[in-house]
Design an enzyme around this catalytic site. Structure first.
Site, PDB file in Angstrom:
ATOM      1  N   HIS A  17       0.865  -1.180   0.000  1.00  0.00           N
ATOM      2  CA  HIS A  17       0.000   0.000   0.000  1.00  0.00           C
ATOM      3  C   HIS A  17       0.898   1.225   0.000  1.00  0.00           C
ATOM      4  O   HIS A  17       1.643   1.459   0.950  1.00  0.00           O
ATOM      5  CB  HIS A  17      -0.916   0.005   1.225  1.00  0.00           C
ATOM      6  CG  HIS A  17      -1.908   1.122   1.193  1.00  0.00           C
ATOM      7  ND1 HIS A  17      -2.287   1.823   2.313  1.00  0.00           N
ATOM      8  CD2 HIS A  17      -2.604   1.672   0.158  1.00  0.00           C
ATOM      9  CE1 HIS A  17      -3.170   2.748   1.982  1.00  0.00           C
ATOM     10  NE2 HIS A  17      -3.372   2.678   0.675  1.00  0.00           N
ATOM     11  N   LEU A  48      16.200   7.545   0.816  1.00  0.00           N
ATOM     12  CA  LEU A  48      16.108   7.902  -0.593  1.00  0.00           C
ATOM     13  C   LEU A  48      15.968   6.638  -1.433  1.00  0.00           C
ATOM     14  O   LEU A  48      16.645   5.635  -1.197  1.00  0.00           O
ATOM     15  CB  LEU A  48      17.352   8.682  -1.024  1.00  0.00           C
ATOM     16  CG  LEU A  48      17.453  10.130  -0.534  1.00  0.00           C
ATOM     17  CD1 LEU A  48      18.822  10.706  -0.885  1.00  0.00           C
ATOM     18  CD2 LEU A  48      16.349  10.991  -1.141  1.00  0.00           C
TER      19      LEU A  48
END
Length: 393
Positions: A17, A48
């Site tokens: 999700h 990142l």
């Protein structure tokens, strides 16, 4: 730019999700991006997104864990397949032109990713998160869903993680089975025999509630967890309190008597709206149902034209359904109760009835399932989404 996208893909503990926001680096999204990388918290360390070590994806994307990472295995999953999937999905979205003419160095992405603590399969984790990220980006730029899609879809299916459906009455007509039963064993037997059908409503009748209290709603839910359940309380006083009690018991609708004072009815309707359940006015012995509806400052969701069990030998007196709906402003369902048998179903529907309330003709039948199916067949309604293949929603 400030675009929002979301997608859920997969199954089991590895389902993905992803919630994401796409925006300019020099705007609020860019500020949130910088804050995510500079304000760390244990178990929720943002990272990142890189296609591989030393190869940052573009637009620059920060992956934010939704669930606290409590052990090395979860950390490896987040820094491994989840991070790689998000980064690759963003890069592929660039290659496929999802960002259009936008300079990918001018924008950034916040991607919040769910990782179930029981997830194990790296392959599934990667594939599900890749698909969810790609779909979320696409939806963000399409501004999905539009209003029409939202209204059409909001009541159609259950949330994949929640696991049960909260039904709403948007596709009439319906069959409402009135359970005026005062024996729990018989109640469970009847409930177990009723077919699973999107157009079947279950009513906890007044005698049933008087005998066992509102806790009987939980008994019904134990057998029919996805059912739309009406609590026929026939409220006459303390409308807001009793409506709240019905909502707290997990009922989907509460019934008040049309003989109650207008202030009681209005308080019950208002409380029902506050708690997200339907309000029903039972017009039993009300001389002027149209006048009552017209006089109310707040209108109910359903009006029930109800003849008492003791009066079923009299002729049908369902009133002018069209006038009742007009008095309510048109957005109203009308239920007809008392003496409904299979041969009169079509007649009742022709008068404009949206809900047919049937009691002993089903619950006292030797074959409850067959009796209910006979009524449902007369409604001539397909199951909601019966022929639909569910994919993204």
């Amino acid at each position: 730019m400030y675009l929002i996208g979301e997608a859920l893909i997969g199954e089991g503990s590895e389902l993905a999700h992803v919630d994401l926001i796409v925006g300019d680096k020099n705007g609020p999204v860019g500020m949130a991006f910088a804050n995510a990388l500079s304000q760390l918290s244990a178990g929720h360390t943002p990272l990142l997104a890189v296609v591989r070590p030393n190869l940052l994806t573009k637009p620059a994307t920060v992956v934010i864990p939704k669930v606290t990472l409590k052990n090395e295995g979860q950390v490896n999953q987040m820094f491994g397949p989840v991070q790689a999937a998000v980064a690759k999905a963003v890069a592929d979205a660039v290659e496929e032109g999802l960002f259009g003419d936008i300079n990918i160095n001018d924008i950034c992405i916040l991607a919040s990713a769910f990782l179930h603590p029981s997830a194990k399969d790296y392959n599934r984790i990667y594939r599900y998160n890749y698909g969810a990220t790609k779909l979320a980006i696409s939806r963000a730029f399409e501004e999905f869903p539009d209003e029409k899609t939202l209204i059409h879809e909001k009541d159609r299916a259950a949330h994949a993680v929640m696991g049960f459906k909260v039904p709403r009455l948007w596709d009439p007509p319906y069959l409402q089975v009135a359970l005026d039963i005062v024996d729990l064993g018989k109640l469970r037997s009847v409930l177990s025999s009723l077919p699973e059908n999107d157009h079947l409503i279950i009513e906890a009748g007044t005698p049933l509630i008087k005998k066992f209290g509102l806790n009987v709603i939980s008994e019904i839910r134990a057998v029919k967890p996805n059912a739309f359940i009406v609590a026929d309380m026939k409220i006459l006083d303390t409308g807001n309190l009793e409506a709240r009690m019905a909502a707290d018991s997990s009922a989907d609708a509460v019934v008040m008597s049309g003989l109650a004072p207008a202030s009681t009815i209005e308080k019950a309707i208002t409380e029902a709206r506050k708690t997200g359940i339907y309000s029903v006015i039972d017009m039993l012995n009300v001389e002027d149902p149209v006048g009552l509806i017209a006089s109310l400052k707040v209108k109910p969701d359903i009006v029930e034209l109800h003849r008492a069990i003791d009066a079923e030998h009299t002729s049908h007196a369902w009133g002018n359904i069209g006038d009742i709906k007009k008095a309510a402003g048109g957005k109203l369902l009308v239920a007809t109760a008392g003496g409904i048998r299979v041969p009169v179903v079509k007649e009742a529907l022709k008068t404009g009835a949206d809900i047919l309330v049937v009691g002993r003709a089903i619950t006292a039948s030797k074959d409850v399932r067959h009796a209910a199916e006979e009524f449902l067949e007369q409604l001539n309604k397909e199951e909601i989404d019966q022929f639909r293949i569910m994919t993204d929603f």
